[in-house]
Scaffold this active site. Structure first.
Site, PDB file in Angstrom:
ATOM      1  N   GLU A  81       0.845  -1.189   0.000  1.00  0.00           N
ATOM      2  CA  GLU A  81       0.000   0.000   0.000  1.00  0.00           C
ATOM      3  C   GLU A  81       0.886   1.247   0.000  1.00  0.00           C
ATOM      4  O   GLU A  81       0.452   2.332   0.328  1.00  0.00           O
ATOM      5  CB  GLU A  81      -0.958  -0.002   1.186  1.00  0.00           C
ATOM      6  CG  GLU A  81      -0.307  -0.095   2.539  1.00  0.00           C
ATOM      7  CD  GLU A  81      -1.306  -0.286   3.668  1.00  0.00           C
ATOM      8  OE1 GLU A  81      -1.924   0.705   4.046  1.00  0.00           O
ATOM      9  OE2 GLU A  81      -1.460  -1.430   4.156  1.00  0.00           O
ATOM     10  N   CYS A 113      -3.526  -3.804   4.437  1.00  0.00           N
ATOM     11  CA  CYS A 113      -2.640  -4.863   4.942  1.00  0.00           C
ATOM     12  C   CYS A 113      -3.080  -6.260   4.518  1.00  0.00           C
ATOM     13  O   CYS A 113      -2.440  -7.249   4.904  1.00  0.00           O
ATOM     14  CB  CYS A 113      -2.551  -4.792   6.466  1.00  0.00           C
ATOM     15  SG  CYS A 113      -2.135  -3.166   7.059  1.00  0.00           S
ATOM     16  N   HIS A 244      -2.210 -10.607  11.821  1.00  0.00           N
ATOM     17  CA  HIS A 244      -1.710  -9.323  11.331  1.00  0.00           C
ATOM     18  C   HIS A 244      -1.437  -8.483  12.578  1.00  0.00           C
ATOM     19  O   HIS A 244      -2.319  -8.337  13.434  1.00  0.00           O
ATOM     20  CB  HIS A 244      -2.742  -8.637  10.435  1.00  0.00           C
ATOM     21  CG  HIS A 244      -2.410  -7.185  10.234  1.00  0.00           C
ATOM     22  ND1 HIS A 244      -1.212  -6.794   9.692  1.00  0.00           N
ATOM     23  CD2 HIS A 244      -3.066  -6.040  10.562  1.00  0.00           C
ATOM     24  CE1 HIS A 244      -1.159  -5.469   9.680  1.00  0.00           C
ATOM     25  NE2 HIS A 244      -2.272  -4.988  10.206  1.00  0.00           N
TER      26      HIS A 244
HETATM   27  N1  CAA Z   1       1.245   2.063  30.928  1.00  0.00           N
HETATM   28  C1  CAA Z   1       0.759   0.937  30.352  1.00  0.00           C
HETATM   29  N2  CAA Z   1      -0.241   0.979  29.412  1.00  0.00           N
HETATM   30  C2  CAA Z   1      -0.740   2.173  29.086  1.00  0.00           C
HETATM   31  C3  CAA Z   1      -0.273   3.377  29.662  1.00  0.00           C
HETATM   32  C4  CAA Z   1       0.770   3.296  30.627  1.00  0.00           C
HETATM   33  N3  CAA Z   1       1.286   4.371  31.204  1.00  0.00           N
HETATM   34  N4  CAA Z   1      -0.982   4.390  29.115  1.00  0.00           N
HETATM   35  C5  CAA Z   1      -1.863   3.851  28.231  1.00  0.00           C
HETATM   36  N5  CAA Z   1      -1.709   2.519  28.205  1.00  0.00           N
HETATM   37  C6  CAA Z   1      -2.425   1.536  27.369  1.00  0.00           C
HETATM   38  C7  CAA Z   1      -3.922   1.839  27.283  1.00  0.00           C
HETATM   39  O1  CAA Z   1      -4.641   1.333  28.406  1.00  0.00           O
HETATM   40  C8  CAA Z   1      -4.255   1.099  25.992  1.00  0.00           C
HETATM   41  O2  CAA Z   1      -4.358  -0.295  26.242  1.00  0.00           O
HETATM   42  P1  CAA Z   1      -5.712  -1.091  25.891  1.00  0.00           P
HETATM   43  O3  CAA Z   1      -5.963  -0.882  24.425  1.00  0.00           O
HETATM   44  O4  CAA Z   1      -5.396  -2.504  26.212  1.00  0.00           O
HETATM   45  O5  CAA Z   1      -6.774  -0.470  26.725  1.00  0.00           O
HETATM   46  C9  CAA Z   1      -3.009   1.292  25.134  1.00  0.00           C
HETATM   47  O6  CAA Z   1      -1.965   1.699  26.037  1.00  0.00           O
HETATM   48  C10 CAA Z   1      -3.149   2.345  24.043  1.00  0.00           C
HETATM   49  O7  CAA Z   1      -3.419   3.573  24.644  1.00  0.00           O
HETATM   50  P2  CAA Z   1      -4.680   4.459  24.232  1.00  0.00           P
HETATM   51  O8  CAA Z   1      -5.947   3.698  24.453  1.00  0.00           O
HETATM   52  O9  CAA Z   1      -4.531   5.777  24.924  1.00  0.00           O
HETATM   53  O10 CAA Z   1      -4.582   4.626  22.674  1.00  0.00           O
HETATM   54  P3  CAA Z   1      -3.648   5.561  21.788  1.00  0.00           P
HETATM   55  O11 CAA Z   1      -4.192   6.927  21.705  1.00  0.00           O
HETATM   56  O12 CAA Z   1      -2.225   5.401  22.172  1.00  0.00           O
HETATM   57  O13 CAA Z   1      -3.858   4.886  20.352  1.00  0.00           O
HETATM   58  C11 CAA Z   1      -3.917   3.242  18.672  1.00  0.00           C
HETATM   59  C12 CAA Z   1      -3.630   3.511  20.149  1.00  0.00           C
HETATM   60  C13 CAA Z   1      -5.374   3.575  18.371  1.00  0.00           C
HETATM   61  C14 CAA Z   1      -3.680   1.773  18.402  1.00  0.00           C
HETATM   62  C15 CAA Z   1      -2.953   4.117  17.825  1.00  0.00           C
HETATM   63  O14 CAA Z   1      -1.624   3.741  18.068  1.00  0.00           O
HETATM   64  C16 CAA Z   1      -3.234   4.050  16.352  1.00  0.00           C
HETATM   65  O15 CAA Z   1      -4.079   4.765  15.815  1.00  0.00           O
HETATM   66  N6  CAA Z   1      -2.476   3.174  15.602  1.00  0.00           N
HETATM   67  C17 CAA Z   1      -2.628   3.018  14.158  1.00  0.00           C
HETATM   68  C18 CAA Z   1      -3.880   2.238  13.808  1.00  0.00           C
HETATM   69  C19 CAA Z   1      -3.779   0.767  14.088  1.00  0.00           C
HETATM   70  O16 CAA Z   1      -2.702   0.208  14.197  1.00  0.00           O
HETATM   71  N7  CAA Z   1      -4.941   0.105  14.179  1.00  0.00           N
HETATM   72  C20 CAA Z   1      -4.971  -1.339  14.413  1.00  0.00           C
HETATM   73  C21 CAA Z   1      -6.173  -1.996  13.747  1.00  0.00           C
HETATM   74  S1  CAA Z   1      -6.233  -1.587  12.008  1.00  0.00           S
HETATM   75  C22 CAA Z   1      -5.011  -2.565  11.316  1.00  0.00           C
HETATM   76  O17 CAA Z   1      -4.550  -3.500  11.899  1.00  0.00           O
HETATM   77  C23 CAA Z   1      -4.492  -2.188   9.962  1.00  0.00           C
HETATM   78  C24 CAA Z   1      -3.172  -1.537  10.119  1.00  0.00           C
HETATM   79  O18 CAA Z   1      -2.139  -2.184  10.119  1.00  0.00           O
HETATM   80  C25 CAA Z   1      -3.140  -0.075  10.294  1.00  0.00           C
END
Ligand code: CAA
Length: 408
Positions: A81, A113, A244
């Protein structure tokens, strides 16, 4: 007839950024990235590398490892992609760089992906359709995952490629002939024309992934042969699960959802269910996530990076056992399928060696490389790729093969 992966090889760029350092620079506790997402490092491509050079470097390694003459490849599919042109496919640049012959079906595939799996399935079907003819395909999944600096997606970037030789002598993985699929139009992750970085509705993308997993896995359960008994879990027949993996915690969420479905007919509940899920993740998923935690998201190559690293590390121990594989592409399309690790498996995908040879860069260097993008140029010191992107002249992209001394 057995059809599957004869050999596979990996290539990841030589620069690596520690996510503890990125966390410090962004004012985020390091545990959020380490435990919250499960990531430790991410691979960063230098300006002399784009998806063509990543794919070609992995392809050259796979051809060498399998001792297949490039002239014997009758189909070359590159899934990505991170395309470099709206019309000209990445695959035709790779075709030339690898010296593959004229009698070859060559094309590029895109579905976020999922494209690597689409390519793998197309190649396997093509080999099967050839009957006893000795058909061989080269499938390469390659991507550079990019999100905006400072965005929630930033710690889930990465870059790399996995090349697989597909044929009737599947010494690495015999593909099952059934697979469960799931598709639906969702706006979870996308990259409008003209943008380098992806746009993503992060939390929603996680939900879409899990819903697609449930759909594909349920579909697969009905196709399993011999058929599952009433309430029989499929997981009892599979030694390992590969997902994935945009970030390792996603695989943990996926495995939990899969087991909740798979075990819904059993008496497991409450604390016992929770303990069983934790133990299954520890034994059947976590050992396969080491490499991806150190490379980051490679989009369509991610599932196959997990597979290559697992077979390289544990192939002989898994001989005779089946693996469950789940592929998800945003947008979305998903597929659950299985593969049997054959006896005599001996995968040298190059993962451990590549990870050992990398050079650590700091956050300032990473940000400079992001700004420069794939502008072309000379390879940096310690470069392990075999091909470089020289730049664009007269609106045409130019590539070169490095002298063997520079190539790994
Ligand atoms: N210590 C330990 N854990 C902590 C923490 C700390 N101090 N602070 C936060 N966390 C944990 C949270 O509890 C959360 O865990 P859970 O999901 O188990 O609840 C995790 O860290 C992530 O934190 P947030 O919920 O605050 O989320 P974020 O704002 O960091 O965003 C995300 C996370 C949405 C995955 C972001 O990284 C993102 O948008 N990534 C790109 C999209 C993606 O990868 N999507 C996956 C599905 S789509 C796909 O698979 C296709 C692809 O390849 C893109």
């Amino acid at each position: 007839m057995s059809v599957g992966i004869e050999q596979l090889a990996v290539y990841v760029p030589p620069s690596v950024l520690s996510l503890d350092e990125l966390a410090a620079a962004r004012g985020v506790p390091p545990e959020k990235f380490r435990e919250g997402l499960g990531v430790r490092e991410m691979a960063i491509a230098p300006p002399c590398e784009d998806v063509v050079t990543l794919a070609a470097s992995a392809g050259a390694r796979a051809l060498r490892a399998s001792r297949v003459d490039p002239g014997d490849i009758g189909m070359l599919l590159v899934a990505t992609e991170t395309g470099v042109d709206h019309a000209k496919p990445v695959s035709i640049f790779v075709h030339e760089l690898l010296g593959i012959g004229r009698q070859c079906r060559v094309y590029e595939l895109k579905h976020a992906c999922y494209a690597g799996t689409a390519a793998l399935m197309s190649a396997a079907d093509w080999v099967r359709a050839g009957g006893t003819r000795p058909r061989r395909a080269l499938v390469i999944a390659a991507d550079i995952a990019r999100y905006a600096i400072g965005s929630p997606g930033e710690p889930t970037q990465g870059a790399g490629a996995v090349a697989m030789v597909i044929g009737r002598e599947p010494w690495s993985l015999v593909l099952g002939e059934e697979s469960g699929t799931y598709a639906g139009n969702v706006y979870d992750f996308w990259r409008p024309l003209g943008r380098r970085e992806a746009l993503v509705d992060g939390k929603y993308s996680v939900e879409c992934y899990l819903e697609a997993l449930a759909g594909a896995f349920r579909a697969y359960r009905t196709l399993e042969r011999p058929a599952l008994g009433t309430d029989e879990p499929l997981s009892g027949r599979l030694a390992r699960f590969l997902y994935h993996t945009p970030f390792p915690k996603m695989a943990a969420k996926a495995h939990r959802r899969l087991l909740e479905i798979d075990w819904s007919g059993t008496t497991l509940a409450g604390d016992r269910l929770e303990e069983a899920i934790v133990a299954s993740y520890r034994d059947a998923v976590a050992p396969g996530l080491e490499a991806v935690a150190r490379v980051g998201n490679t989009y369509t190559a991610s599932l196959y990076l997990c597979l290559a690293a697992l077979l390289e590390r544990e192939g002989p121990r898994l001989a005779g056992q089946r693996l469950g594989l789940f592929s998800y592409g945003s947008g979305c399309c998903a597929e659950f399928f299985t593969g049997l690790v054959p006896s005599g498996v001996a995968v040298q995908a190059g993962v451990a060696e590549l990870l050992r040879e990398r050079t650590t860069i700091d956050v300032a260097t990473y940000e400079r490389l992001v700004r420069e993008g794939d502008s072309g140029g000379e390879p940096p010191p310690g470069f392990t790729g075999e091909f470089v992107f020289r730049g664009v002249r007269d609106e045409r992209r130019e590539y070169a093969r490095l002298a063997p001394a520079l190539a790994a």
